[in-house]
Structures are given as C-alpha cells and as structure tokens.
Scaffold this motif. Structure first.
Motif, PDB file in Angstrom:
ATOM      1  N   TYR A 170       0.822  -1.208   0.000  1.00  0.00           N
ATOM      2  CA  TYR A 170       0.000   0.000   0.000  1.00  0.00           C
ATOM      3  C   TYR A 170       0.858   1.262   0.000  1.00  0.00           C
ATOM      4  O   TYR A 170       0.532   2.240  -0.679  1.00  0.00           O
ATOM      5  CB  TYR A 170      -0.971   0.001   1.183  1.00  0.00           C
ATOM      6  N   ARG A 171       1.971   1.251   0.753  1.00  0.00           N
ATOM      7  CA  ARG A 171       2.862   2.418   0.771  1.00  0.00           C
ATOM      8  C   ARG A 171       3.412   2.694  -0.630  1.00  0.00           C
ATOM      9  O   ARG A 171       3.470   3.835  -1.074  1.00  0.00           O
ATOM     10  CB  ARG A 171       4.004   2.202   1.761  1.00  0.00           C
TER      11      ARG A 171
ATOM     12  N   ILE B 179       0.508   4.063  -2.834  1.00  0.00           N
ATOM     13  CA  ILE B 179       0.195   5.450  -2.466  1.00  0.00           C
ATOM     14  C   ILE B 179       1.291   6.387  -2.948  1.00  0.00           C
ATOM     15  O   ILE B 179       1.009   7.482  -3.459  1.00  0.00           O
ATOM     16  CB  ILE B 179      -0.016   5.562  -0.940  1.00  0.00           C
ATOM     17  N   SER B 180       2.535   5.973  -2.821  1.00  0.00           N
ATOM     18  CA  SER B 180       3.643   6.802  -3.295  1.00  0.00           C
ATOM     19  C   SER B 180       3.553   7.024  -4.803  1.00  0.00           C
ATOM     20  O   SER B 180       3.748   8.147  -5.285  1.00  0.00           O
ATOM     21  CB  SER B 180       4.972   6.127  -2.936  1.00  0.00           C
TER      22      SER B 180
ATOM     23  N   GLU C 283       0.852   6.846  -6.590  1.00  0.00           N
ATOM     24  CA  GLU C 283      -0.327   7.668  -6.855  1.00  0.00           C
ATOM     25  C   GLU C 283      -0.011   9.142  -6.633  1.00  0.00           C
ATOM     26  O   GLU C 283      -0.408  10.004  -7.412  1.00  0.00           O
ATOM     27  CB  GLU C 283      -1.483   7.213  -5.940  1.00  0.00           C
ATOM     28  N   ARG C 284       0.747   9.441  -5.591  1.00  0.00           N
ATOM     29  CA  ARG C 284       1.102  10.835  -5.286  1.00  0.00           C
ATOM     30  C   ARG C 284       2.055  11.419  -6.320  1.00  0.00           C
ATOM     31  O   ARG C 284       2.056  12.622  -6.549  1.00  0.00           O
ATOM     32  CB  ARG C 284       1.727  10.912  -3.896  1.00  0.00           C
TER      33      ARG C 284
ATOM     34  N   VAL D 240      -7.400   4.818  -7.618  1.00  0.00           N
ATOM     35  CA  VAL D 240      -6.601   3.628  -7.315  1.00  0.00           C
ATOM     36  C   VAL D 240      -7.546   2.528  -6.850  1.00  0.00           C
ATOM     37  O   VAL D 240      -8.384   2.736  -5.975  1.00  0.00           O
ATOM     38  CB  VAL D 240      -5.544   3.938  -6.238  1.00  0.00           C
TER      39      VAL D 240
ATOM     40  N   HIS E 226      -4.376  -2.033  -9.639  1.00  0.00           N
ATOM     41  CA  HIS E 226      -3.218  -1.358  -9.048  1.00  0.00           C
ATOM     42  C   HIS E 226      -2.526  -2.156  -7.946  1.00  0.00           C
ATOM     43  O   HIS E 226      -1.304  -2.317  -7.979  1.00  0.00           O
ATOM     44  CB  HIS E 226      -3.629   0.035  -8.553  1.00  0.00           C
TER      45      HIS E 226
END
Length: 93
Positions: free
Chosen positions: A42-43, A46-47, A49-50, A59, A64
């Motif tokens: 997940y990290r 999320i990274s 995605e950012r 997402v 994904h």
C-alpha cells in the motif's frame, strides 16, 4: 500486546520467524524486500499515486494493488540470495 518471536534479516530488518527458518533451511541470505507485507504494498501504491503514475485515475485493488504485488515479486526474484551472486533458479512465494 503480545509479540511473537522475530528473525533479524541480513540488512537488520525484523521479520517473522518463519522467514528465518526458510533462510537457514535453504542456506540463503534474505533482506527486508523478501518480506512482503500489505503495508509495504500500500505504501508503494500510495507513493506512486502521489507522483501521478496513475494519471489521476482512482486507485483500485484490481489492477493497481495486484499489479504492485506482481511487480514486487518479479523485482525481488532477481535479487541474488546466495554467495554465487547469480539470479536464483527458483522463486518461492
């Protein structure tokens, strides 16, 4: 909270004792990357995605998260784990 026994990997990361048993039984040297966790997946998602890697799309678990798991396994499968320095013949998941 109760905390079970841990195994310290070659790079100092703590993992489940089972991973340590595999390491000793197979005579290999594993790192924190070999210990895949939901939090790490997940990290990473999320990274990405950012950073905009998903081009603003929502997402989702499929594709994904599942793609990230596959990419992680494929990346780590090419990391040498023994003294030969060569890519392993087999990847155990």
């Amino acid at each position: 909270f109760e905390h079970g026994e841990v195994f310290v990997l070659s790079d100092g990361a703590e993992s489940d004792l089972d991973l340590g048993n595999y390491e000793r039984f197979l005579s290999v040297s594993l790192t924190s990357d070999h210990n895949i966790t939901t939090g790490k997946i997940y990290r990473s998602v999320i990274s990405r995605e950012r950073k905009g890697d998903y081009l603003g799309k929502t997402v989702q678990v499929v594709p994904h998260i599942t793609n990230e798991i596959q990419d992680w396994i494929e990346r780590v499968a090419h990391v040498p784990v023994d003294d030969s320095g060569e890519v392993a013949d087999v990847c155990l998941v």
